[in-house]
Design a protein around this motif. Structure first.
Motif, mmCIF file in Angstrom:
data_model
loop_
_atom_site.group_PDB
_atom_site.id
_atom_site.type_symbol
_atom_site.label_atom_id
_atom_site.label_comp_id
_atom_site.label_asym_id
_atom_site.label_seq_id
_atom_site.Cartn_x
_atom_site.Cartn_y
_atom_site.Cartn_z
ATOM 1 N N GLU A 125 0.830 -1.203 0.000
ATOM 2 C CA GLU A 125 0.000 0.000 0.000
ATOM 3 C C GLU A 125 0.870 1.260 0.000
ATOM 4 O OE1 GLU A 125 -2.972 0.178 3.030
ATOM 5 O OE2 GLU A 125 -3.550 -1.946 2.821
ATOM 6 N N ARG A 147 -1.482 -3.274 -3.710
ATOM 7 C CA ARG A 147 -2.935 -3.470 -3.705
ATOM 8 C C ARG A 147 -3.673 -2.135 -3.648
ATOM 9 N NH1 ARG A 147 -0.727 -7.914 -3.888
ATOM 10 N NH2 ARG A 147 -1.528 -9.890 -3.052
ATOM 11 N N ASN A 168 -2.103 -6.482 -9.552
ATOM 12 C CA ASN A 168 -2.820 -6.816 -8.325
ATOM 13 C C ASN A 168 -3.503 -5.617 -7.676
ATOM 14 O OD1 ASN A 168 -2.184 -9.688 -8.109
ATOM 15 N ND2 ASN A 168 -0.069 -9.032 -7.782
ATOM 16 N N LYS A 170 -6.034 -3.032 -6.458
ATOM 17 C CA LYS A 170 -7.480 -3.078 -6.224
ATOM 18 C C LYS A 170 -8.082 -1.691 -6.004
ATOM 19 C CE LYS A 170 -7.636 -7.767 -4.308
ATOM 20 N NZ LYS A 170 -8.451 -8.306 -5.429
ATOM 21 N N VAL A 171 -7.291 -0.769 -5.452
ATOM 22 C CA VAL A 171 -7.793 0.577 -5.152
ATOM 23 C C VAL A 171 -6.836 1.620 -5.710
ATOM 24 C CG1 VAL A 171 -8.389 2.230 -3.323
ATOM 25 C CG2 VAL A 171 -8.935 -0.209 -3.042
ATOM 26 N N CYS A 189 -5.017 -2.934 -15.487
ATOM 27 C CA CYS A 189 -5.170 -3.276 -14.065
ATOM 28 C C CYS A 189 -6.509 -3.982 -13.882
ATOM 29 C CB CYS A 189 -5.085 -2.020 -13.207
ATOM 30 S SG CYS A 189 -3.537 -1.106 -13.367
ATOM 31 N N ASN A 191 -7.751 -6.191 -12.053
ATOM 32 C CA ASN A 191 -8.305 -6.525 -10.741
ATOM 33 C C ASN A 191 -8.756 -5.298 -9.960
ATOM 34 O OD1 ASN A 191 -8.044 -9.477 -10.548
ATOM 35 N ND2 ASN A 191 -5.851 -9.089 -10.753
ATOM 36 N N LEU A 192 -8.711 -4.140 -10.606
ATOM 37 C CA LEU A 192 -9.093 -2.899 -9.938
ATOM 38 C C LEU A 192 -10.575 -2.941 -9.551
ATOM 39 C CD1 LEU A 192 -7.612 -0.235 -9.216
ATOM 40 C CD2 LEU A 192 -8.632 0.767 -11.262
ATOM 41 N N GLU A 193 -10.857 -2.584 -8.299
ATOM 42 C CA GLU A 193 -12.234 -2.604 -7.789
ATOM 43 C C GLU A 193 -12.757 -1.206 -7.482
ATOM 44 O OE1 GLU A 193 -12.171 -5.119 -4.378
ATOM 45 O OE2 GLU A 193 -11.656 -6.937 -5.514
ATOM 46 N N LYS A 194 -11.855 -0.280 -7.173
ATOM 47 C CA LYS A 194 -12.281 1.080 -6.822
ATOM 48 C C LYS A 194 -11.383 2.089 -7.523
ATOM 49 C CE LYS A 194 -12.988 4.209 -2.894
ATOM 50 N NZ LYS A 194 -12.968 4.360 -1.409
ATOM 51 N N GLN A 215 -13.863 -5.825 -12.993
ATOM 52 C CA GLN A 215 -14.025 -6.048 -11.557
ATOM 53 C C GLN A 215 -14.368 -4.763 -10.814
ATOM 54 O OE1 GLN A 215 -13.981 -9.185 -10.414
ATOM 55 N NE2 GLN A 215 -13.615 -9.745 -12.562
#
Length: 371
Positions: A125, A147, A168, A170-171, A189, A191-194, A215
């Protein structure tokens, strides 16, 4: 004939102006008293109190009494202090272990990232905020385990193409920077969620490559210069929350119902004059917020209580009215004002979501704060 000279009695003039000044001060005093007694002032106090409670992690049940905010509650801090301290003591060892993988940096003395950072490729992070940093180095590609990339409230004007190497991730939060565009490589990217691009003020379009972000569940592009919802956004099949408020939208795409997983759609502070019927075909949409002053056409089905949709039409620019009157002496520019408005709306939206037991007829909320 010579010039005519008029001689005034200056004591009379002084007396006249003193009378006017007294009347002006009296009007100001009465206006101040009126504002203090108005419903708007009460709402301001309640929202400031709610924001403070949320920052301290105080549950809503502590300050809500029969549905009303009790702003006279004195012992909120003491109620929460003991459990918070116990929780901190129990998790202290876990936090120390986790902090090994977290990089944090803040302060306006920083104009670039420290050189030592490139050696810490094991980090998961980054939290970099409130600095004067303008660029993110290309060596970010080495951080394969990253992440979370929190880069809000800096001076970043460019994202490197190498950001696409963060498989990897995600944010990604690059809100309230100076970005004017987004690299197409960000679409790698997967696997990005936000994704938060809010408050950059100048972004007008997103690359089509971002369609690959299947995602992604949360996207915030508010406070920019979008004239329409980007095509790539309509292809983000898993999107659940979209905030595109404070832009220049004049209409919505007729195929917006392609976002069949969307639950929250925030459209306030745009230039919309109508809402398409396609919104009725979005089965999971539970919260829709718009600015209702310019709307002349709204599908009837959106306002029916049987749909379960909370349709919020903000009237008379309530957010701007509240924030500007409260902070006009400290807000220096539009970007800072957007930050304050966003905090207000965040608390307001969260409060709406928590009203699970709301009677059906209150699912339609018309908010007007005109004095």
């Amino acid at each position: 004939m010579g010039h005519q000279v008029i001689i005034f009695d200056f004591s009379v003039i002084r007396g006249l102006w003193e009378t006017r000044v007294k009347k002006s001060k009296e009007r100001q005093r009465k206006e101040k008293e009126r504002l203090e007694q108005s419903a708007l002032e009460r709402i301001k106090q309640e929202w400031n109190f709610i924001l403070e409670c949320r920052k301290k992690g105080i549950p809503q049940s502590k300050y809500l009494k029969n549905g009303s905010v009790d702003i006279n509650e004195k012992d909120l801090d003491t109620r929460e202090k003991t459990p918070q301290l116990k929780s901190h003591a129990l998790t202290d060892g876990v936090n120390k272990e986790q902090n090994k993988f977290i990089f944090q940096l803040s302060g306006e003395q920083w104009t670039e990232l420290p050189d030592s950072l490139k050696e810490q490729t094991y980090l998961k992070e980054w939290h970099v905020y409130n600095t004067l940093i303008q660029t993110i180095p290309a060596y970010i590609a080495l951080f394969k385990d990253l992440r979370v990339l929190e880069l809000s409230k800096n001076q970043i004007n460019h994202l490197p193409a190498e950001i696409g190497c963060l498989k990897n991730l995600k944010v990604l939060n690059v809100s309230f920077n100076n970005l004017k565009s987004v690299p197409p490589e960000l679409g790698d990217c997967e696997n990005l969620e936000k994704l938060d691009l809010s408050g950059n003020m100048e972004i007008t379009e997103l690359p089509f490559e971002l369609s690959n972000l299947k995602q992604l569940t949360f996207m915030d592009v508010s406070a920019n210069k979008f004239h329409s919802i980007p095509i790539c956004v309509l292809r983000m099949s898993n999107l659940q929350c979209l905030d595109i408020s404070s832009n220049s939208l004049k209409d919505l795409p007729e195929d917006i119902d392609r976002l069949d997983e969307l639950q929250t759609l925030l459209l306030q502070k745009n230039k919309l004059t109508y809402l398409p019927r396609a919104l009725v075909n979005m089965p999971k949409l539970s919260l829709l917020v718009v600015s209702g002053d310019d709307l002349v056409e709204i599908p009837t089905a959106l306002c029916e209580s049987t749909t379960g949709l909370k349709f919020v039409s903000l009237k008379d620019s309530p957010v701007e009215t509240i924030v500007c009157e409260d902070t006009e002496e400290i807000v220096e520019n539009e970007r800072e004002r957007e930050q304050v408005e966003k905090e207000f709306m965040k608390a307001y939206i969260e409060d709406l979501r928590e009203r699970e037991s709301t009677p059906s007829y209150t699912t339609k909320v018309m908010l007007s704060l005109q004095l």
